[in-house]
Write an enzyme that holds these catalytic residues in place. Structure first.
Site, PDB file in Angstrom:
ATOM      1  N   CYS A   1     -34.561 163.548  19.145  1.00 54.41           N
ATOM      2  CA  CYS A   1     -35.814 164.216  18.739  1.00 54.41           C
ATOM      3  C   CYS A   1     -36.990 163.735  19.581  1.00 54.41           C
ATOM      4  O   CYS A   1     -37.893 164.513  19.888  1.00 54.41           O
ATOM      5  CB  CYS A   1     -36.086 164.000  17.258  1.00 54.41           C
ATOM      6  SG  CYS A   1     -34.973 164.964  16.209  1.00 54.41           S
TER       7      CYS A   1
ATOM      8  N   CYS B   1     -31.745 167.497  12.908  1.00 54.68           N
ATOM      9  CA  CYS B   1     -32.825 166.711  12.320  1.00 54.68           C
ATOM     10  C   CYS B   1     -33.999 167.607  11.927  1.00 54.68           C
ATOM     11  O   CYS B   1     -34.217 168.669  12.518  1.00 54.68           O
ATOM     12  CB  CYS B   1     -33.333 165.681  13.319  1.00 54.68           C
ATOM     13  SG  CYS B   1     -32.164 164.387  13.725  1.00 54.68           S
TER      14      CYS B   1
ATOM     15  N   GLU C   1     -37.123 167.231  12.510  1.00 55.57           N
ATOM     16  CA  GLU C   1     -38.104 167.413  13.583  1.00 55.57           C
ATOM     17  C   GLU C   1     -37.724 168.599  14.465  1.00 55.57           C
ATOM     18  O   GLU C   1     -38.564 169.410  14.851  1.00 55.57           O
ATOM     19  CB  GLU C   1     -38.174 166.149  14.456  1.00 55.57           C
ATOM     20  CG  GLU C   1     -38.658 164.908  13.724  1.00 55.57           C
ATOM     21  CD  GLU C   1     -37.537 164.119  13.058  1.00 55.57           C
ATOM     22  OE1 GLU C   1     -36.535 164.717  12.603  1.00 55.57           O
ATOM     23  OE2 GLU C   1     -37.679 162.883  12.983  1.00 55.57           O
TER      24      GLU C   1
ATOM     25  N   ASN D   1     -33.988 168.295   7.519  1.00 50.46           N
ATOM     26  CA  ASN D   1     -32.677 168.105   8.123  1.00 50.46           C
ATOM     27  C   ASN D   1     -31.642 168.978   7.423  1.00 50.46           C
ATOM     28  O   ASN D   1     -31.720 169.244   6.214  1.00 50.46           O
ATOM     29  CB  ASN D   1     -32.258 166.627   8.157  1.00 50.46           C
ATOM     30  CG  ASN D   1     -32.263 165.922   6.823  1.00 50.46           C
ATOM     31  OD1 ASN D   1     -33.038 166.276   5.932  1.00 50.46           O
ATOM     32  ND2 ASN D   1     -31.431 164.913   6.683  1.00 50.46           N
TER      33      ASN D   1
HETATM   34  N1  THU Z   1     -32.548 162.564  10.531  1.00 49.96           N
HETATM   35  C1  THU Z   1     -33.631 163.375  10.718  1.00 49.96           C
HETATM   36  O1  THU Z   1     -33.705 164.484  10.164  1.00 49.96           O
HETATM   37  N2  THU Z   1     -34.609 162.936  11.540  1.00 49.96           N
HETATM   38  C2  THU Z   1     -34.602 161.729  12.179  1.00 49.96           C
HETATM   39  O2  THU Z   1     -35.470 161.459  12.997  1.00 49.96           O
HETATM   40  C3  THU Z   1     -33.556 160.744  11.867  1.00 49.96           C
HETATM   41  C4  THU Z   1     -32.360 161.294  11.179  1.00 49.96           C
HETATM   42  C5  THU Z   1     -31.485 163.016   9.618  1.00 49.96           C
HETATM   43  C6  THU Z   1     -30.197 163.372  10.292  1.00 49.96           C
HETATM   44  C7  THU Z   1     -29.216 163.166   9.163  1.00 49.96           C
HETATM   45  O3  THU Z   1     -29.166 164.356   8.390  1.00 49.96           O
HETATM   46  C8  THU Z   1     -29.834 162.071   8.305  1.00 49.96           C
HETATM   47  O4  THU Z   1     -31.195 162.003   8.691  1.00 49.96           O
HETATM   48  C9  THU Z   1     -29.194 160.716   8.479  1.00 49.96           C
HETATM   49  O5  THU Z   1     -29.055 160.384   9.817  1.00 49.96           O
END
Ligand code: THU
Length: 140
Positions: free
Chosen positions: A86, A52, A54, A41
């Site tokens: 995602c 994110c 993903e 992320n």
């Molecule tokens: N986040 C992800 O990278 N993937 C997910 O599926 C859930 C959330 C990140 C976004 C943000 O930087 C942090 O987690 C908190 O929401």
């Protein structure tokens, strides 16, 4: 020896840029031809611009020319499932594939992307008689 997909996701989590939430996520996708592409992320001071792990992994894989995927791994503090946005992108690009979720203690669980997004909106909704759109996941 640890699965290279899980190893890549764990390594990517260490590179996460998450100074605002401090919630670091690592992801990795395994392409049809066996390549492993990582993502983490990346947060912004303008919070809504955050991407994110993903979607970073899948975007990087697409940029490398991949359009068919076998599996994914996602590592976070608590082994969280992917967010709603995602889930849509994973379904669009990968179709139904296994996703291994890993928490900080190494606890694993595997879920199917199709179970995370029941009754999806996808390319089939956009298909027209004179302008067919093929399944972009390459899986069906
Ligand atoms: N986040 C992800 O990278 N993937 C997910 O599926 C859930 C959330 C990140 C976004 C943000 O930087 C942090 O987690 C908190 O929401």
């Amino acid at each position: 020896m640890m699965d290279p997909l899980l190893e890549a996701a764990i390594d990517a989590r260490g590179k996460a840029h998450a100074p605002y939430s401090n919630y670091k996520v690592g992801a990795a996708v395994e392409t049809e031809d066996g390549e492993v592409v990582p993502g983490c992320n990346v947060e912004s001071s303008s919070f809504g611009l955050t991407v994110c792990a993903e979607r970073v992994a899948l975007g990087a894989a697409v940029a490398r020319g991949h359009n068919s995927f076998k599996s994914m791994a996602i590592v976070s503090r608590d082994g969280a499932t992917p967010c709603g946005a995602c889930r849509q992108i994973i379904w669009d690009l990968c179709g139904n594939l296994p996703i291994t979720l890993i928490d900080e203690d190494g606890k694993r669980e595997t879920v199917m992307s199709g179970d995370l997004l029941p009754k999806p909106f996808d390319h089939r909704n956009l298909a027209a008689v004179d302008r067919p759109i093929e399944d972009p996941s390459g899986n069906s």
